[in-house]
Design an enzyme around this catalytic site. Structure first.
Site, PDB file in Angstrom:
ATOM      1  N   HIS A  14       0.699  -1.233  -0.087  1.00  0.00           N
ATOM      2  CA  HIS A  14       0.080  -0.033  -0.006  1.00  0.00           C
ATOM      3  C   HIS A  14       0.933   1.348  -0.126  1.00  0.00           C
ATOM      4  O   HIS A  14       1.737   1.415   0.803  1.00  0.00           O
ATOM      5  CB  HIS A  14      -0.912   0.096   1.316  1.00  0.00           C
ATOM      6  CG  HIS A  14      -1.993   1.066   1.165  1.00  0.00           C
ATOM      7  ND1 HIS A  14      -3.077   0.847   0.544  1.00  0.00           N
ATOM      8  CD2 HIS A  14      -2.147   2.381   1.701  1.00  0.00           C
ATOM      9  CE1 HIS A  14      -3.953   1.912   0.618  1.00  0.00           C
ATOM     10  NE2 HIS A  14      -3.226   2.724   1.244  1.00  0.00           N
ATOM     11  N   ASP A  16       0.222   5.678  -0.969  1.00  0.00           N
ATOM     12  CA  ASP A  16      -0.814   6.574  -1.193  1.00  0.00           C
ATOM     13  C   ASP A  16      -0.172   7.865  -2.280  1.00  0.00           C
ATOM     14  O   ASP A  16      -0.800   8.812  -1.911  1.00  0.00           O
ATOM     15  CB  ASP A  16      -1.455   7.089   0.110  1.00  0.00           C
ATOM     16  CG  ASP A  16      -2.583   6.311   0.557  1.00  0.00           C
ATOM     17  OD1 ASP A  16      -3.449   6.051  -0.124  1.00  0.00           O
ATOM     18  OD2 ASP A  16      -2.300   5.908   1.712  1.00  0.00           O
ATOM     19  N   GLU A 118      -9.081   1.598  -2.289  1.00  0.00           N
ATOM     20  CA  GLU A 118      -9.140   1.405  -0.887  1.00  0.00           C
ATOM     21  C   GLU A 118     -10.385   1.988  -0.140  1.00  0.00           C
ATOM     22  O   GLU A 118     -10.650   2.517   0.774  1.00  0.00           O
ATOM     23  CB  GLU A 118      -8.016   2.286  -0.228  1.00  0.00           C
ATOM     24  CG  GLU A 118      -7.862   2.065   1.397  1.00  0.00           C
ATOM     25  CD  GLU A 118      -6.608   2.970   1.622  1.00  0.00           C
ATOM     26  OE1 GLU A 118      -6.285   2.902   2.942  1.00  0.00           O
ATOM     27  OE2 GLU A 118      -6.202   3.890   1.007  1.00  0.00           O
ATOM     28  N   HIS A 145     -13.781   2.016   4.037  1.00  0.00           N
ATOM     29  CA  HIS A 145     -12.350   2.662   4.369  1.00  0.00           C
ATOM     30  C   HIS A 145     -12.880   3.319   5.703  1.00  0.00           C
ATOM     31  O   HIS A 145     -13.236   2.344   6.597  1.00  0.00           O
ATOM     32  CB  HIS A 145     -12.164   4.037   3.558  1.00  0.00           C
ATOM     33  CG  HIS A 145     -10.795   4.646   3.556  1.00  0.00           C
ATOM     34  ND1 HIS A 145     -10.947   6.108   4.174  1.00  0.00           N
ATOM     35  CD2 HIS A 145      -9.718   4.411   3.887  1.00  0.00           C
ATOM     36  CE1 HIS A 145      -9.702   6.483   4.696  1.00  0.00           C
ATOM     37  NE2 HIS A 145      -8.909   5.437   4.002  1.00  0.00           N
ATOM     38  N   HIS A 186      -8.888  -1.710   7.381  1.00  0.00           N
ATOM     39  CA  HIS A 186      -9.941  -0.739   7.470  1.00  0.00           C
ATOM     40  C   HIS A 186     -11.313  -1.129   7.816  1.00  0.00           C
ATOM     41  O   HIS A 186     -12.227  -0.615   8.270  1.00  0.00           O
ATOM     42  CB  HIS A 186     -10.137   0.064   6.405  1.00  0.00           C
ATOM     43  CG  HIS A 186      -9.287   1.102   6.316  1.00  0.00           C
ATOM     44  ND1 HIS A 186      -9.118   2.368   7.149  1.00  0.00           N
ATOM     45  CD2 HIS A 186      -8.171   1.364   5.184  1.00  0.00           C
ATOM     46  CE1 HIS A 186      -8.245   3.205   6.782  1.00  0.00           C
ATOM     47  NE2 HIS A 186      -7.394   2.674   5.865  1.00  0.00           N
ATOM     48  N   HIS A 207      -2.278  -3.110   4.760  1.00  0.00           N
ATOM     49  CA  HIS A 207      -1.587  -2.145   5.515  1.00  0.00           C
ATOM     50  C   HIS A 207      -2.322  -2.171   6.808  1.00  0.00           C
ATOM     51  O   HIS A 207      -2.773  -1.073   7.308  1.00  0.00           O
ATOM     52  CB  HIS A 207      -1.519  -0.714   4.808  1.00  0.00           C
ATOM     53  CG  HIS A 207      -2.687  -0.027   4.723  1.00  0.00           C
ATOM     54  ND1 HIS A 207      -3.736  -0.671   3.793  1.00  0.00           N
ATOM     55  CD2 HIS A 207      -3.001   1.246   5.056  1.00  0.00           C
ATOM     56  CE1 HIS A 207      -4.657   0.312   3.881  1.00  0.00           C
ATOM     57  NE2 HIS A 207      -4.350   1.326   4.448  1.00  0.00           N
ATOM     58  N   ASP A 314       2.412   2.083   3.689  1.00  0.00           N
ATOM     59  CA  ASP A 314       1.519   3.194   3.805  1.00  0.00           C
ATOM     60  C   ASP A 314       2.258   4.459   3.665  1.00  0.00           C
ATOM     61  O   ASP A 314       1.896   5.622   4.254  1.00  0.00           O
ATOM     62  CB  ASP A 314       0.570   3.316   5.148  1.00  0.00           C
ATOM     63  CG  ASP A 314      -0.588   4.044   4.622  1.00  0.00           C
ATOM     64  OD1 ASP A 314      -0.919   4.550   3.662  1.00  0.00           O
ATOM     65  OD2 ASP A 314      -1.460   4.276   5.838  1.00  0.00           O
TER      66      ASP A 314
END
Length: 369
Positions: A14, A16, A118, A145, A186, A207, A314
């Site tokens: 993961h 971002d 995600e 999420h 999540h 993650h 992450d």
């Protein structure tokens, strides 16, 4: 570690970067040329991926769960940005959608780029949208999420369903049919348990870290680690400070209370993150360390087994990372720390990539049956 990483490069679950580029730079690859070092702007660029031994990256095509009406459009913009990034740097990265594809990209000397969405809100309740994401190369969907969806409870929202609804079970079944990995980062612990039970393919946590060490709801309880491992799954340990340091987690809980006191919900990231930045300027949180991450990696190994632990840093999803893991170039620090604790080269290769490639193949095989 260079020799090990040449043979067994990191598959990270993961990153971002794409949202960071959208949020701060409107996908402007001239303003943030990741072909060059971008220290101080982002955690991720191609020189540092190479330094860190990262051979395959799941790029998150994330959009916030507060973005309900435009979530599909925004997700497609994220996917488009991923394609444009890959095309711009085609000499150093290439799209991959299968385990064999990852290894073929490695053989060409480039970074394999995979996509993960995600949050279940990103399909807007439509299996047709899910299928189209798969056709565009998205290879995992995180079921929620920060907020619940109509068919699954989130880790950071009120419990409504107590896990998955029948519709949610149908989403998991369609992902299994397609060959898309079911990502349980999540989601609530009950949703984790339901998804592990219903999925006919291995599940992943792209993650997340260990709840037994840091009691953040985003982390994975031991009973879920055991169930996940029994079905061949993978927990990719995150480096997020509030997930790996209990002292940092306790500070964050106090920060959430302070935010609520002025009318800001912590799940409203557009408002909460600026509040948090202001608070950190006057009251810095306890620093997380490389040793904290080592503890979580070893806990997942000890509970689930070495065949079921991986890495999902992450990067570019949080402002700060643990000391020693400040950007994507620092993976060798973690591997050296584990080697010092008697991890064998074989076990380190499972952590870096072999476990992730096995799960990806197992999900592909389950869909083919």
């Amino acid at each position: 570690m260079p020799d090990l990483l040449r043979e067994h490069p990191v598959v990270d679950g993961h990153n971002d970067l794409l949202w960071a580029l959208r949020h701060r730079h409107n996908y402007d690859f001239d303003a943030v040329d990741i072909g060059e070092r971008q220290d101080g702007l982002v955690h991720t660029d191609l020189p540092r991926l190479r330094e860190g031994g990262v051979g395959a990256q799941f790029w998150s095509v994330y959009v916030p769960s507060t973005m309900q009406t435009d979530a599909v459009r925004a997700t497609l913009e994220q996917v488009d940005a991923a394609y444009r990034m890959i095309e711009r740097y085609a000499d150093r990265m290439a799209l991959a959608t299968t385990a064999d594809g990852v290894e073929a990209v490695w053989a060409s000397g480039r970074v394999a780029s995979l996509l993960g969405a995600e949050g279940g809100h990103q399909i807007d309740g439509s299996l047709a949208v899910l299928r189209m994401y798969y056709r565009l190369g998205v290879r995992y969907l995180t079921l929620t999420h920060n907020h619940n969806v109509a068919w699954a409870d989130s880790a950071t929202d009120e419990r409504v369903l107590g896990g998955l609804s029948d519709v949610g079970r149908g989403v998991v079944a369609e992902m299994n049919r397609l060959g898309m990995m079911v990502d349980l980062s999540h989601v609530s612990a009950d949703t984790m348990r339901d998804a592990v039970d219903v999925s006919v393919a291995p599940v992943i946590f792209s993650h997340s870290s260990a709840f037994a060490l840091t009691d953040h709801p985003r982390n994975v309880p031991d009973d879920v680690l055991l169930g996940m491992a029994a079905r061949g799954g993978l927990c990719m340990v995150s480096f997020v400070p509030r997930f790996v340091s209990q002292a940092n987690r306790d500070w964050a809980l106090a920060a959430e209370d302070a935010a609520r006191a002025v009318g800001i919900e912590p799940t409203e990231l557009a408002r909460f993150e600026p509040f948090l930045e202001d608070l950190e300027a006057v009251d810095p949180p306890p620093v997380a360390t490389l040793a904290d991450v080592v503890a979580h990696v070893e806990h997942v190994r000890d509970v689930a087994g070495v065949d079921h632990v991986g890495l999902g840093g992450d990067y570019d999803g949080v402002a700060t990372l643990p000391e020693g893991l400040e950007d994507v170039s620092r993976y060798p620090n973690l591997l050296e720390a584990l080697a010092d604790r008697d991890w064998s080269a074989e076990d380190l290769s499972k952590l870096t990539c072999r476990n992730a490639l096995r799960v990806l193949r197992d999900v592909e095989d389950a869909a083919a049956r």
